[in-house]
Design a protein around this motif. Structure first.
Motif, mmCIF file in Angstrom:
data_model
loop_
_atom_site.group_PDB
_atom_site.id
_atom_site.type_symbol
_atom_site.label_atom_id
_atom_site.label_comp_id
_atom_site.label_asym_id
_atom_site.label_seq_id
_atom_site.Cartn_x
_atom_site.Cartn_y
_atom_site.Cartn_z
ATOM 1 N N THR A 1 11.398 -27.858 3.629
ATOM 2 C CA THR A 1 10.440 -28.316 2.591
ATOM 3 C C THR A 1 10.698 -29.794 2.471
ATOM 4 N N ALA A 2 9.482 -30.792 2.114
ATOM 5 C CA ALA A 2 9.705 -31.990 1.875
ATOM 6 C C ALA A 2 10.830 -32.540 0.964
ATOM 7 N N LYS A 3 11.483 -33.420 1.365
ATOM 8 C CA LYS A 3 12.364 -33.977 0.343
ATOM 9 C C LYS A 3 11.767 -35.422 0.063
ATOM 10 N N VAL A 4 12.213 -35.728 -1.154
ATOM 11 C CA VAL A 4 12.128 -37.171 -1.821
ATOM 12 C C VAL A 4 13.164 -37.768 -2.185
ATOM 13 N N LYS A 5 13.484 -39.031 -1.898
ATOM 14 C CA LYS A 5 14.406 -39.877 -2.390
ATOM 15 C C LYS A 5 14.254 -40.410 -3.788
ATOM 16 N N THR A 6 15.428 -40.339 -4.569
ATOM 17 C CA THR A 6 15.141 -40.733 -5.902
ATOM 18 C C THR A 6 16.217 -41.566 -6.482
ATOM 19 N N SER A 7 16.346 -42.136 -7.468
ATOM 20 C CA SER A 7 17.301 -42.822 -8.105
ATOM 21 C C SER A 7 17.509 -42.511 -9.547
ATOM 22 N N ILE A 8 18.879 -42.048 -9.873
ATOM 23 C CA ILE A 8 18.841 -41.906 -11.325
ATOM 24 C C ILE A 8 20.027 -42.754 -11.796
ATOM 25 N N TYR A 9 20.292 -42.981 -13.095
ATOM 26 C CA TYR A 9 21.316 -43.443 -13.859
ATOM 27 C C TYR A 9 22.200 -42.271 -14.471
ATOM 28 N N ALA A 10 23.479 -42.343 -14.247
ATOM 29 C CA ALA A 10 24.378 -41.377 -14.671
ATOM 30 C C ALA A 10 25.719 -42.041 -14.946
ATOM 31 N N ASP A 11 26.534 -41.469 -15.805
ATOM 32 C CA ASP A 11 27.581 -41.748 -16.308
ATOM 33 C C ASP A 11 28.727 -41.903 -15.158
ATOM 34 N N LYS A 12 29.122 -43.094 -14.746
ATOM 35 C CA LYS A 12 30.078 -43.202 -13.741
ATOM 36 C C LYS A 12 31.214 -42.229 -13.742
ATOM 37 N N GLU A 13 31.876 -41.794 -14.448
ATOM 38 C CA GLU A 13 33.035 -41.024 -14.685
ATOM 39 C C GLU A 13 32.392 -39.527 -14.423
ATOM 40 N N LEU A 14 31.411 -39.096 -14.893
ATOM 41 C CA LEU A 14 30.588 -37.884 -14.701
ATOM 42 C C LEU A 14 30.213 -37.568 -13.323
ATOM 43 N N TRP A 15 29.654 -38.552 -12.944
ATOM 44 C CA TRP A 15 29.053 -38.669 -11.623
ATOM 45 C C TRP A 15 30.254 -38.566 -10.456
ATOM 46 N N GLU A 16 31.037 -39.153 -10.866
ATOM 47 C CA GLU A 16 32.410 -38.952 -9.665
ATOM 48 C C GLU A 16 32.921 -37.507 -9.763
ATOM 49 N N LYS A 17 33.063 -37.100 -10.956
ATOM 50 C CA LYS A 17 33.545 -35.649 -11.318
ATOM 51 C C LYS A 17 32.787 -34.759 -10.564
ATOM 52 N N PHE A 18 31.247 -34.845 -10.701
ATOM 53 C CA PHE A 18 30.249 -34.085 -10.116
ATOM 54 C C PHE A 18 30.359 -34.166 -8.523
ATOM 55 N N LYS A 19 30.510 -35.046 -7.849
ATOM 56 C CA LYS A 19 30.590 -35.361 -6.565
ATOM 57 C C LYS A 19 31.781 -34.759 -5.992
ATOM 58 N N LEU A 20 32.913 -34.897 -6.834
ATOM 59 C CA LEU A 20 34.096 -34.201 -6.362
ATOM 60 C C LEU A 20 34.071 -32.950 -6.326
ATOM 61 N N LYS A 21 33.680 -32.207 -7.442
ATOM 62 C CA LYS A 21 33.250 -30.656 -7.375
ATOM 63 C C LYS A 21 32.361 -30.149 -6.277
ATOM 64 N N ALA A 22 31.260 -30.905 -6.190
ATOM 65 C CA ALA A 22 30.620 -30.629 -5.013
ATOM 66 C C ALA A 22 31.248 -30.553 -3.796
ATOM 67 N N ALA A 23 32.295 -31.545 -3.403
ATOM 68 C CA ALA A 23 32.796 -31.797 -2.178
ATOM 69 C C ALA A 23 33.847 -30.481 -2.201
ATOM 70 N N ARG A 24 34.385 -30.283 -3.227
ATOM 71 C CA ARG A 24 35.393 -29.066 -3.249
ATOM 72 C C ARG A 24 34.479 -27.755 -2.863
ATOM 73 N N ARG A 25 33.471 -27.522 -3.193
ATOM 74 C CA ARG A 25 32.623 -26.493 -2.890
ATOM 75 C C ARG A 25 31.852 -26.494 -1.491
ATOM 76 N N GLY A 26 32.200 -27.766 -0.843
ATOM 77 C CA GLY A 26 31.656 -27.811 0.470
ATOM 78 C C GLY A 26 30.161 -28.069 0.523
ATOM 79 N N VAL A 27 29.594 -28.544 -0.459
ATOM 80 C CA VAL A 27 28.063 -28.759 -0.340
ATOM 81 C C VAL A 27 27.940 -30.375 -0.720
ATOM 82 N N GLU A 28 26.801 -30.575 0.102
ATOM 83 C CA GLU A 28 26.406 -32.132 -0.255
ATOM 84 C C GLU A 28 25.785 -32.072 -1.892
ATOM 85 N N VAL A 29 26.079 -33.464 -2.299
ATOM 86 C CA VAL A 29 25.791 -33.826 -3.740
ATOM 87 C C VAL A 29 24.292 -33.472 -3.813
#
Length: 91
Positions: A3-31
């Protein structure tokens, strides 16, 4: 299936975003994949609402079910496996 992908930008709380990235990494998936899963889950709920409203011709509905308890392990692991199974069937 590609499927075609689209690049986008979002604004998110920095601490929340870092926790989300860490959780994704622990699951072994890309953000990006983790975000796509969340988006699909959100859209699936909307689609299900529309389908159920179309079937029942009622503005509101209630789904009655009996909760189950996993035989072993954590509930979060069980839920993740169900979500992954559904994601694989949709892709």
């Amino acid at each position: 299936m590609y499927t075609a992908k689209v690049k986008t930008s979002i604004y998110a709380d920095k601490e929340l975003w870092e926790k989300f990235k860490l959780k994704a990494a622990r699951r072994g998936v890309e953000v990006s994949q983790a975000l796509e899963e969340l988006i699909k889950d959100e859209l699936f709920e909307d689609m299900l609402d529309e389908v159920l409203k179309g079937i029942s011709d009622v503005e509101s509905y209630e789904i009655d079910f009996e909760p189950i308890k996993p035989k072993t392990g954590l509930v979060s692991v069980f839920v993740r496996s169900l979500r992954d199974e559904r994601a694989n069937s949709l892709s």
